[in-house]
Design an enzyme around this catalytic site. Structure first.
Site, PDB file in Angstrom:
ATOM      1  N   GLY A  42       2.889   9.249  -4.145  1.00 21.51           N
ATOM      2  CA  GLY A  42       1.690   8.581  -3.748  1.00 21.51           C
ATOM      3  C   GLY A  42       1.799   7.208  -3.385  1.00 21.51           C
ATOM      4  O   GLY A  42       0.835   6.495  -3.172  1.00 21.51           O
ATOM      5  N   PHE A  79       0.841  -1.194   0.000  1.00 22.56           N
ATOM      6  CA  PHE A  79       0.000   0.000   0.000  1.00 22.56           C
ATOM      7  C   PHE A  79       0.875   1.242   0.000  1.00 22.56           C
ATOM      8  O   PHE A  79       2.049   1.210   0.369  1.00 22.56           O
ATOM      9  CB  PHE A  79      -0.940   0.008   1.216  1.00 22.56           C
ATOM     10  CG  PHE A  79      -0.248   0.071   2.542  1.00 22.56           C
ATOM     11  CD1 PHE A  79       0.005   1.285   3.159  1.00 22.56           C
ATOM     12  CD2 PHE A  79       0.171  -1.095   3.191  1.00 22.56           C
ATOM     13  CE1 PHE A  79       0.646   1.343   4.397  1.00 22.56           C
ATOM     14  CE2 PHE A  79       0.798  -1.052   4.424  1.00 22.56           C
ATOM     15  CZ  PHE A  79       1.040   0.179   5.022  1.00 22.56           C
ATOM     16  N   CYS A  80       0.279   2.353  -0.445  1.00 26.77           N
ATOM     17  CA  CYS A  80       0.945   3.648  -0.462  1.00 26.77           C
ATOM     18  C   CYS A  80      -0.129   4.727  -0.328  1.00 26.77           C
ATOM     19  O   CYS A  80      -1.295   4.411  -0.094  1.00 26.77           O
ATOM     20  CB  CYS A  80       1.769   3.829  -1.734  1.00 26.77           C
ATOM     21  SG  CYS A  80       0.807   3.643  -3.255  1.00 26.77           S
ATOM     22  N   THR A  81       0.237   5.968  -0.478  1.00 30.82           N
ATOM     23  CA  THR A  81      -0.687   7.063  -0.192  1.00 30.82           C
ATOM     24  C   THR A  81      -1.899   7.071  -1.118  1.00 30.82           C
ATOM     25  O   THR A  81      -3.043   7.035  -0.674  1.00 30.82           O
ATOM     26  CB  THR A  81       0.037   8.421  -0.284  1.00 30.82           C
ATOM     27  OG1 THR A  81       1.197   8.389   0.545  1.00 30.82           O
ATOM     28  CG2 THR A  81      -0.879   9.552   0.158  1.00 30.82           C
TER      29      THR A  81
END
Length: 320
Positions: free
Chosen positions: A320, A186-188
């Site tokens: 992101g 996951f990331c932003t």
């Protein structure tokens, strides 16, 4: 989005799309002109692999720019994450040409081929609660320090360029334990995971998942009572951090190093507004801190005059 937020005047759009642009430089002038005509601020990055950025403006202005972007090759279904703000979170309007729209240092990697399996926010908890799932936070260390998912591994990377080397070492460690990695990342906002999951699959890992729309999508759609997120999520604009429901968080920004600061961080002896914090104090010279102090003084003078200081440090690049 709650009703009170819909009345806020500024519309923020975080967007990205991996596409194939033969000549990004030819796209830049018209895109910049569309932003300026619409009165939209923020930064958009263009590269041969696509477009990425965060912009802010009026509803009409944002819609005009999004219409322009959707007309670019391969961008008709561009990923857009929206929120609202009371004041303009950016100071300038920029379109920048880059080698990559999110820099991983893997020029031969094509995220349009072999990306990981998307997982909707509503299904994410079940996946990451499975003990056989290896959950990886692909963001940089300063982002993960203020919030992450329960049980996530923090690679403690200073930049996304460090991720491939870290991943190869971590995979070897996992396989040495006799485990076949099933990985969730996951990331932003989702863009880094497009690359990190494509990289993992290119490295031969078959079972790779990532959170569709990133943390921001999860925080918007998963109720706080059901959430496995802990803390706040760093964002690359003047909001600094957000929490559940995309409510603006409690962190501020160090203007010297662009890292998030808690209330206790700002009580540290090395914190000087606009000049340094406890993280970057030892990374900067006295000469640099003197320049930052003068910049801060000029900004305060401009603010007192009701003007915007033209020398203000540029907004952080979209990520992101």
């Amino acid at each position: 989005m709650t009703d009170d937020k819909t009345n806020l005047p500024i519309r923020i759009a975080a967007l990205y799309q991996f596409a194939r642009f033969d000549d990004p430089a030819a796209i830049k002038p018209d895109l910049l002109a569309a932003m300026e005509k619409a009165g939209v601020r923020g930064t958009l990055l263009l590269a041969r692999e696509g477009v990425n950025g965060t912009i802010a403006g009026s509803d009409e202005g944002i819609e005009a720019v999004l219409d322009h972007v959707r007309g670019l090759p391969g961008c008709a279904e561009i990923e857009v994450k929206e929120s609202r703000a009371a004041i303009m979170p950016f100071h300038r309007t920029k379109v920048r040409l880059k080698k990559e729209i999110v820099t991983m240092g893997q020029p031969d990697l094509d995220p349009l081929d072999g990306v990981g399996t998307y997982v909707a926010p509503e299904d994410w908890n079940a996946l990451i609660s499975d003990p056989d799932t290896i959950l990886i936070d692909t963001r940089n260390d300063y982002e993960a320090q203020i919030g992450s998912f329960e049980g996530a591994i923090d690679p403690e990377t200073k930049s996304f360029r460090e991720f491939p080397e870290w991943f190869r070492a971590k995979r070897a460690e996992i396989e040495a334990q006799g485990r076949s990695p099933r990985i969730a990342m996951f990331c932003t906002g989702g863009i880094r995971c497009e690359k990190s999951t494509a990289f993992a699959r290119a490295e031969g890992v078959d079972e790779v998942y990532h959170l569709k729309g990133g943390i921001l999508n999860y925080l918007e759609h998963v109720p706080e009572g059901d959430s496995l997120w802990r803390g706040e999520c760093f964002v690359f604009d003047e909001r600094v951090s957000v929490g559940h429901g995309l409510e603006v968080g409690e962190h501020s920004l160090c203007r010297a190093c662009r890292r998030p600061l808690s209330v206790s961080d700002m009580a540290h002896e090395h914190y000087v507004e606009g000049v340094s914090c406890h993280r970057c104090h030892g990374e900067r010279s006295e000469e640099q801190r003197a320049r930052y102090a003068e910049r801060q003084r000029q900004e305060l003078l401009a603010e007192a005059r009701g003007a915007e200081h033209v020398g203000r440090r540029e907004d952080a690049e979209a990520d992101g």
